[in-house]
Design a protein around this motif. Structure first.
Motif, mmCIF file in Angstrom:
data_model
loop_
_atom_site.group_PDB
_atom_site.id
_atom_site.type_symbol
_atom_site.label_atom_id
_atom_site.label_comp_id
_atom_site.label_asym_id
_atom_site.label_seq_id
_atom_site.Cartn_x
_atom_site.Cartn_y
_atom_site.Cartn_z
ATOM 1 N N CYS A 91 5.961 1.787 -8.844
ATOM 2 C CA CYS A 91 5.530 0.594 -9.574
ATOM 3 C C CYS A 91 5.969 0.636 -11.037
ATOM 4 N N CYS A 92 5.982 1.832 -11.607
ATOM 5 C CA CYS A 92 6.361 2.025 -13.009
ATOM 6 C C CYS A 92 6.876 3.447 -13.152
ATOM 7 N N TRP B 269 1.953 7.416 -17.121
ATOM 8 C CA TRP B 269 1.238 6.242 -16.620
ATOM 9 C C TRP B 269 0.747 6.521 -15.198
ATOM 10 N N ALA C 105 -4.418 -0.033 -14.806
ATOM 11 C CA ALA C 105 -2.956 -0.066 -14.944
ATOM 12 C C ALA C 105 -2.555 -0.813 -16.209
ATOM 13 N N GLY D 188 -0.686 0.754 -19.365
ATOM 14 C CA GLY D 188 0.553 0.127 -19.833
ATOM 15 C C GLY D 188 0.520 -0.154 -21.324
ATOM 16 N N ALA E 47 10.061 4.878 -18.571
ATOM 17 C CA ALA E 47 9.857 3.808 -17.594
ATOM 18 C C ALA E 47 11.036 2.841 -17.574
ATOM 19 N N GLU F 82 14.148 1.793 -14.504
ATOM 20 C CA GLU F 82 14.348 0.439 -13.983
ATOM 21 C C GLU F 82 15.822 0.186 -13.690
ATOM 22 N N ARG G 279 4.875 -4.096 -18.095
ATOM 23 C CA ARG G 279 3.456 -4.087 -17.722
ATOM 24 C C ARG G 279 3.200 -5.113 -16.622
ATOM 25 N N ALA H 9 4.831 -3.855 -13.351
ATOM 26 C CA ALA H 9 4.044 -2.766 -12.760
ATOM 27 C C ALA H 9 2.788 -3.311 -12.093
ATOM 28 N N ARG H 10 2.138 -4.241 -12.754
ATOM 29 C CA ARG H 10 0.919 -4.840 -12.202
ATOM 30 C C ARG H 10 1.231 -5.576 -10.889
ATOM 31 N N ARG I 97 3.814 -5.097 -8.860
ATOM 32 C CA ARG I 97 4.197 -4.122 -7.834
ATOM 33 C C ARG I 97 2.977 -3.409 -7.277
ATOM 34 N N ARG J 238 10.421 -1.456 -4.665
ATOM 35 C CA ARG J 238 10.621 -2.322 -5.826
ATOM 36 C C ARG J 238 11.265 -3.610 -5.389
#
Length: 188
Positions: free
Chosen positions: A48-49, A54, A74, A78, A89, A93, A167, A170-171, A173, A187
């Motif tokens: 997710c991140c 994190w 989360a 973040g 992070a 990506e 952020r 990630a939320r 995901r 992802r």
């Protein structure tokens, strides 16, 4: 404002016990996440991140009583990312590669790839943007518009924008992870 993390038994010298909260079955994605081995939970979170700190922070504060508590944690994690956490992070990506079907998609995809290259050259990491609020057929145009607009940012301004986009990604995901029939994120 800091949100309190739910404390597991491990925080007080006792082993953590999974808690699913009301109306959660033993096989719910949240229960599986809460009950997962620490390394497995961190791996789910890293999908997710890409910040190890994190992911570790969220994993050690299990069990979460409900999805909202996990998502709030989360968000807080973040917002609390250090410069190094954010760099890690963002490095994890990859660039957004939309579908290439439909009229004009090839030209737009070519423009987006060129934009990605210019962005990575200017800022040192992949361009990221949260596009869940847009219909699939709008995402390519939104990504292209976003990359063009953000290329005009200075480095500090873009770092703040990228942190917020990360952020949100990630939320989203994490929310998908928790609604999947089996816990295991991919992802988008």
């Amino acid at each position: 404002m800091r949100l309190p993390f739910p404390r597991s038994g491990a925080d007080h010298g006792r082993p953590a016990t999974p808690h699913t909260g009301p109306a959660r079955g033993a096989s719910s994605p949240l229960h599986r996440f809460n009950a997962a081995a620490p390394a497995a939970a961190r791996n789910m979170l890293l999908a997710c991140c890409g910040s190890r700190r994190w992911a570790h922070r969220l994993a050690v504060h299990r069990p979460y009583p409900d999805t909202d508590a996990l998502l709030a944690a989360a968000d807080e994690a973040g917002y609390d990312m250090t410069h190094a956490d954010l760099t890690e992070a963002l490095t994890a990506e990859s660039a957004y590669h939309p579908p290439t079907d439909g009229p004009g998609a090839l030209a737009a995809t070519t423009a987006l790839r060129a934009g990605h290259a210019a962005y990575a050259d200017r800022f040192g990491h992949a361009f990221i943007v949260h596009l869940d609020d847009f219909r699939p057929e709008e995402r390519l145009d939104q990504a292209l518009a976003g990359i063009r607009a953000r290329l005009t940012n200075d480095a500090d301004e873009e770092r703040a924008v990228a942190a917020e986009e990360l952020r949100q990604l990630a939320r989203a995901r994490l929310a998908r992870l928790l609604t999947a029939p089996r816990a295991g994120a991919t992802r988008p």
